[in-house]
Design a protein around this motif. Structure first.
Motif, PDB file in Angstrom:
ATOM      1  N   GLN A 342       0.830  -1.207   0.000  1.00 49.21           N
ATOM      2  CA  GLN A 342       0.000   0.000   0.000  1.00 49.21           C
ATOM      3  C   GLN A 342       0.863   1.255   0.000  1.00 49.21           C
ATOM      4  O   GLN A 342       0.548   2.240  -0.671  1.00 49.21           O
ATOM      5  CB  GLN A 342      -0.932  -0.010   1.208  1.00 49.21           C
ATOM      6  CG  GLN A 342      -1.931   1.138   1.188  1.00 49.21           C
ATOM      7  CD  GLN A 342      -2.841   1.145   2.373  1.00 49.21           C
ATOM      8  OE1 GLN A 342      -2.407   0.811   3.475  1.00 49.21           O
ATOM      9  NE2 GLN A 342      -4.090   1.515   2.182  1.00 49.21           N
ATOM     10  N   ARG A 343       1.963   1.223   0.761  1.00 48.86           N
ATOM     11  CA  ARG A 343       2.838   2.392   0.766  1.00 48.86           C
ATOM     12  C   ARG A 343       3.468   2.609  -0.600  1.00 48.86           C
ATOM     13  O   ARG A 343       3.583   3.743  -1.077  1.00 48.86           O
ATOM     14  CB  ARG A 343       3.914   2.230   1.833  1.00 48.86           C
ATOM     15  CG  ARG A 343       4.733   3.503   2.017  1.00 48.86           C
ATOM     16  CD  ARG A 343       5.742   3.373   3.111  1.00 48.86           C
ATOM     17  NE  ARG A 343       6.954   2.720   2.655  1.00 48.86           N
ATOM     18  CZ  ARG A 343       8.112   2.773   3.312  1.00 48.86           C
ATOM     19  NH1 ARG A 343       8.187   3.449   4.444  1.00 48.86           N
ATOM     20  NH2 ARG A 343       9.168   2.151   2.862  1.00 48.86           N
ATOM     21  N   LEU A 344       3.877   1.523  -1.258  1.00 46.43           N
ATOM     22  CA  LEU A 344       4.447   1.664  -2.596  1.00 46.43           C
ATOM     23  C   LEU A 344       3.418   2.194  -3.583  1.00 46.43           C
ATOM     24  O   LEU A 344       3.748   2.976  -4.488  1.00 46.43           O
ATOM     25  CB  LEU A 344       4.987   0.312  -3.064  1.00 46.43           C
ATOM     26  CG  LEU A 344       6.199  -0.225  -2.298  1.00 46.43           C
ATOM     27  CD1 LEU A 344       6.513  -1.648  -2.740  1.00 46.43           C
ATOM     28  CD2 LEU A 344       7.407   0.675  -2.514  1.00 46.43           C
ATOM     29  N   ALA A 345       2.160   1.756  -3.427  1.00 43.00           N
ATOM     30  CA  ALA A 345       1.115   2.255  -4.320  1.00 43.00           C
ATOM     31  C   ALA A 345       0.875   3.744  -4.110  1.00 43.00           C
ATOM     32  O   ALA A 345       0.674   4.501  -5.072  1.00 43.00           O
ATOM     33  CB  ALA A 345      -0.175   1.461  -4.093  1.00 43.00           C
ATOM     34  N   ALA A 346       0.896   4.185  -2.849  1.00 42.91           N
ATOM     35  CA  ALA A 346       0.710   5.610  -2.582  1.00 42.91           C
ATOM     36  C   ALA A 346       1.897   6.431  -3.074  1.00 42.91           C
ATOM     37  O   ALA A 346       1.737   7.555  -3.559  1.00 42.91           O
ATOM     38  CB  ALA A 346       0.498   5.825  -1.090  1.00 42.91           C
ATOM     39  N   ALA A 347       3.101   5.858  -2.947  1.00 43.72           N
ATOM     40  CA  ALA A 347       4.293   6.586  -3.388  1.00 43.72           C
ATOM     41  C   ALA A 347       4.426   6.627  -4.899  1.00 43.72           C
ATOM     42  O   ALA A 347       5.229   7.397  -5.430  1.00 43.72           O
ATOM     43  CB  ALA A 347       5.541   5.946  -2.785  1.00 43.72           C
ATOM     44  N   ALA A 348       3.653   5.803  -5.622  1.00 43.35           N
ATOM     45  CA  ALA A 348       3.756   5.802  -7.089  1.00 43.35           C
ATOM     46  C   ALA A 348       3.363   7.145  -7.677  1.00 43.35           C
ATOM     47  O   ALA A 348       3.833   7.519  -8.755  1.00 43.35           O
ATOM     48  CB  ALA A 348       2.879   4.687  -7.665  1.00 43.35           C
ATOM     49  N   ALA A 349       2.494   7.887  -6.967  1.00 38.87           N
ATOM     50  CA  ALA A 349       2.050   9.189  -7.488  1.00 38.87           C
ATOM     51  C   ALA A 349       2.974  10.321  -7.090  1.00 38.87           C
ATOM     52  O   ALA A 349       2.800  11.449  -7.562  1.00 38.87           O
ATOM     53  CB  ALA A 349       0.633   9.483  -6.999  1.00 38.87           C
TER      54      ALA A 349
END
Length: 725
Positions: A342-349
C-alpha cells in the motif's frame, strides 16, 4: 565516494563555492559508477532449487530464510545388500538399499542455527530436531576459524580437504535414500543467520563494511543478498524501503526519505539580483494519471506458509491499467507485505508532478535526495540538477510521505506437512491362534507398533535368535490402527454368548486412534477382532470415555479357540486385528522363537536408540483345540462308552450336523486318567470314542476324570475332562 573526494578538493581550491561545484561533479561521477546495468541481484526463484554448478553464487543470509543451497561435496551412492529367505527349496531374496553423504553450502555469511529441513517438500527434520530418515547430521557456522569436517577429511585426505572458512554449510553422513526413490532429494533448510528481524540499514552496513552508513525503516524476517555488486544485492531493499543518498556533517549516508531530515527552505539558496525579476519556478510538469500503474503487486516469501511464495497487492489511486510487479527476495508476514504494498502504491504518485526550480551556485550544497520546502509550504524531493554557467536548475518531485502501518491481511491457507513433536514408540508382541487354512506350521507371532502421535512413522525391527547371535533385519512395522492396554482388570466371561455384563476399558497409545461400533450382524460376521493378551475377542460397542480411553462392550470372548478363563490384569496388551499394519514374524524365524530364548530389537524409523523385547515361548497357532461335547454312555455291563466331538484349528466356527476338518496330518487322540492311576492307560485312539470296561471302573478311586486330548502335528490340545467316578 567521488562526492566526498571532489567536495574536499573543491573546498581547498575555491572555498565554499568550489566545494559545492566539487560535490555536484562527484555526485555525477557516483551516479555513473553506480548506474545499474540491469537486474543482476537476487531473484525469488533462486532460493528454491538446489544446484551443484561450479561457480554458483552462495547468498549472504540475514535474519531467518529458507534456502536450498548448493552441493559442494558428495560421495557416490553407497549400496547395501540384504539377503533374506531361502532354504527348503525356496529362492532367497536380495534387497538393495542406498545412502549418500554430501555437504551443502547455505550462506557465505556466518549463521546461528539450522532449524527445520525439508526433503522433496516433506519435513526431513521437524522443529523438534529429530530426523525422519536415518543419517548423521552436522553443520558448520561459517566462521573464519572453522575446522575441516571429519567426513570430508577422511574421504579425500586431511591435506586436500577444505574447511570452507567463511562459508556456512551442512553435512549429511549416510543419508538413507529409500524414501526418495534411491536418489538424492531436493533439500531446503530453514536457516537463522540473525536473531530477530533485520532492515535495509543493517544489511547495507554489513555488505558495505561501514557501520552507520545505512539506515532502514521496514523490518524484514529475513533476506538473501546476492549479486555481482553490493548495489545489486541492496537494490531490491532500497527500492521498496525508499532509501535515498543523503549527505551531512558526518559524510554520506543511505537513509529512507522519511529520515533524511527536516525539509530545507529552498528560498535561502538563491541570491536576489538587483534590477532583475526573481524567477524561481521556471517549469512545472504533471504526468497523466494513465501513466501510473493501476496496481502494485509485491511478491515475497511468507513465513506463515513455510516460506512459500506469497503476494500482496494494492491499487494506485487514479492509475492506468498496467500492473507493476515487484519481486522482493525477503521474508515478510502477510500483514507487513500488505502495508508495504500500500505504501508503494501511494508513493507511485509522488513523482508524477515535477518542478524545475532555478537557483544559483549556492544551491549546489543541496544534497540530491533531500527534501526541500517552497514558500507555499509544499514539500518536494530533490531528484537531480543541471548546471549551466552560474545558474543551477533543480529538478524537484512532489513528496508526500506515507505513514507506515501494518494492515490486516491473510496469507492464505497454508499447504504444509505436519510438524509433529517427538513421539514415544511402543512395540508389542502377540501370540496369535491359527486364523486360516491350511494350519500354521510355525508360531504366528504378531509384531504391532504405534507412537504417541501421528508423526511416528514406524519401527525398524531385527530378530536376535540368542544372546550372541547376529541380528537379522525383518523390516519396518508401520503404526497400528489401534494399540494399547487394559486400564483396569477384566473378569472372565462366557465363550458361548454375547457378554453384555463385562466391559473392557482400554487405553490406546495414540489419543488420535479411534475404534468403531458395529451391529450384531457385523459382529457375528467377524468384525472388530482384537487380541487381549492371549485371548482373541470381538467387541460390538466402542465408546470414548476420555483422551485415548475407550470402553468396549457387547463382547464375544474366547474366539478362534483361545481361552478366557483367567482374569485379565490391568496393563494387558491390546491390539485391533482388523488392520494390515502389524507384521507377522517370518516363519523361518518363528520356528526359532518357539524356544523362548529369542529377542526382538527395534528402533523408531530414522532413529538410533535401540530397544529390546523378549519373545516369550509361543505356539498358540500350532496347538489343536480341546474337544467338546463329551458324553458317557453305560454299556450295560458295568463299563462305559466315552464319546466326544472334535474342534479344528483351521476352522473354528460352529457347524451343525457335520464334522469339522481334522486340521492335522492325521486324526489321533490320547486319553489318560486324571489323576493318573498306576497300570491303567493312557490310551491312543484314531476315532473320537473309547470303551472302558467294568474291571477298570471298579478299581478307580473316587473323583477320577478322563483327560481327552487331540494329538496334533506339533503339539497336543488342551484336555477336556470327563468325570468317570
Amino acid at each position: 565516494m567521488a562526492t566526498l573526494v571532489l567536495t574536499v578538493v573543491g573546498g581547498f581550491i575555491g572555498g565554499p563555492v568550489g566545494a559545492a561545484i566539487g560535490a555536484s561533479l562527484g555526485q555525477q561521477v557516483d551516479a555513473a559508477i553506480f548506474k545499474p546495468k540491469g537486474r543482476e541481484g537476487p531473484r525469488l526463484a533462486d532460493l528454491k532449487v538446489q544446484a551443484s554448478t561450479y561457480g554458483q553464487q552462495i547468498p549472504q543470509l540475514f535474519g531467518t530464510m529458507r534456502v536450498a543451497g548448493s552441493v559442494i561435496w558428495a560421495t557416490d551412492l553407497i549400496e547395501r545388500r540384504t539377503k533374506s529367505g531361502g532354504g527348503k527349496g525356496r529362492p532367497s531374496v536380495t534387497e538393495y538399499s542406498y545412502a549418500v553423504s554430501l555437504a551443502i553450502a547455505l550462506s557465505s555469511r556466518p549463521i546461528r542455527a539450522i532449524r527445520r529441513i525439508w526433503a522433496d517438500g516433506n519435513l526431513l527434520r521437524g522443529s523438534s530436531g529429530t530426523f525422519q530418515e536415518r543419517c548423521i547430521f552436522r553443520w558448520h557456522d561459517g566462521g573464519e576459524d572453522q575446522a575441516v569436517d571429519p567426513l570430508i577429511a577422511s574421504a579425500i585426505g586431511p591435506g586436500s580437504a577444505s574447511a570452507f572458512r567463511g562459508l556456512a554449510y551442512a553435512v549429511f553422513e549416510e543419508l538413507e535414500l529409500g524414501a526418495f526413490g534411491n536418489r538424492i532429494p531436493s533439500l531446503t533448510f530453514e536457516v537463522e543467520a540473525d536473531a530477530g528481524s533485520v532492515d535495509a540499514g543493517m544489511i547495507g552496513n554489513a555488505l558495505l563494511g561501514e557501520a552507520g552508513r545505512c539506515a532502514g525503516e521496514w523490518p524484514f524476517v529475513g533476506y538473501a543478498a546476492s549479486g555481482d555488486r553490493a548495489r545489486d544485492a541492496l537494490a531490491p531493499l532500497f527500492e521498496v524501503d525508499g532509501v535515498r543518498l543523503a549527505s551531512g556533517a558526518g559524510g554520506w549516508r543511505l537513509v529512507p526519505a522519511t529520515r533524511a531530515g527536516a525539509p530545507l527552505a529552498l528560498a535561502g539558496f538563491r541570491e536576489a539580483r538587483r534590477g532583475e525579476v526573481e524567477r524561481d519556478a521556471i517549469e512545472r510538469q504533471r504526468a497523466p494519471l494513465a501513466a501510473l500503474p493501476g496496481s502494485i503487486r509485491l511478491r515475497h516469501y511468507e513465513p506463515e506458509r513455510d516460506y512459500q511464495l506469497g503476494q500482496q497487492g494494492s491499487a494506485v489511486a487514479g492509475g492506468g491499467v498496467r500492473e507493476e510487479r515487484i519481486d522482493l527476495p525477503a521474508v515478510l508476514p502477510a500483514s507487513s507485505a500488505r502495508a508495504l504494498a500500500q505504501r508503494l502504491a501511494a508513493a507511485a504518485a509522488d513523482g508524477r508532478e515535477t518542478l524545475v526550480w532555478q537557483g544559483d551556485l549556492t544551491a549546489l550544497a543541496l544534497p540530491v535526495g533531500r527534501t526541500v520546502e517552497l514558500a507555499d509550504g509544499s514539500v518536494w524531493r530533490l531528484a537531480g540538477r543541471n548546471v549551466r554557467a552560474s545558474e543551477i536548475g533543480l529538478q524537484l518531485k512532489r513528496y508526500q510521505p506515507v505513514p507506515v502501518a501494518e494492515l490486516p491481511a491473510a496469507p492464505g491457507t497454508p499447504v504444509r506437512p505436519p510438524d509433529w513433536p517427538d513421539a514415544t514408540g511402543t512395540v508389542m508382541l502377540f501370540d496369535l491362534p491359527n486364523l486360516g487354512s491350511p494350519g500354521a506350521a510355525a508360531a504366528q507371532i504378531l509384531i504391532a507398533a504405534a507412537g504417541s502421535n501421528d508423526g511416528w512413522r514406524g519401527a525398524d525391527c531385527w530378530f536376535v535368535a540368542a544372546a550372541d547371535a547376529e541380528p537379522v533385519a525383518i523390516g519396518t512395522v508401520r503404526p497400528a490402527a489401534a494399540l494399547g492396554h487394559l486400564a483396569e482388570p477384566l473378569a472372565p466371561g462366557s465363550e458361548y454368548l454375547i457378554d453384555r455384563v463385562h466391559a473392557a476399558l482400554v487405553t490406546l497409545v495414540n489419543p488420535s486412534m479411534t475404534l468403531e461400533s458395529v451391529d450384531d450382524a457385523a459382529l457375528l460376521g467377524g468384525a472388530n477382532r482384537a487380541m487381549l493378551g492371549a485371548e482373541m475377542l470381538q467387541f460390538g460397542t466402542a465408546e470414548p470415555v476420555g483422551a485415548g480411553v475407550w470402553r468396549l462392550s457387547r463382547l464375544l470372548r474366547g474366539r478362534a479357540g483361545t481361552r478366557c478363563a483367567a482374569v485379565h490384569a490391568a496393563a494387558t496388551p491390546f491390539v485391533l486385528l482388523d488392520d494390515s499394519a502389524p507384521m507377522l514374524l517370518p516363519e523361518a524365524l518363528a520356528h526359532v522363537a518357539e524356544s523362548g530364548a529369542a529377542r526382538l530389537q527395534w528402533a523408531s524409523r530414522g532413529g538410533t536408540a535401540m530397544t529390546e523385547v523378549a519373545i516369550a515361548a509361543a505356539g498358540a497357532a500350532l496347538v489343536p483345540l480341546a474337544p467338546i461335547h463329551g458324553r458317557i454312555t453305560p454299556d450295560g455291563a458295568g463299563g462305559m462308552l466315552l464319546g466326544w466331538r472334535r474342534r479344528s484349528r483351521v476352522d473354528t466356527r460352529w457347524r451343525d450336523h457335520v464334522d469339522l476338518p481334522v486340521g492335522e496330518g492325521r486324526e489321533a487322540w490320547r486319553i489318560s486318567l486324571s489323576p493318573p492311576v498306576a497300570g491303567i492307560g493312557p490310551w491312543e485312539r484314531a476315532t473320537p470314542d473309547l470303551h472302558i470296561g467294568a474291571d477298570i471302573i471298579a478299581v478307580l478311586p473316587p473323583g477320577t476324570s478322563v483327560a481327552i486330548r487331540q494329538v496334533g502335528d506339533f503339539a497336543p490340545s488342551p484336555p477336556m475332562l470327563l468325570p468317570v467316578t
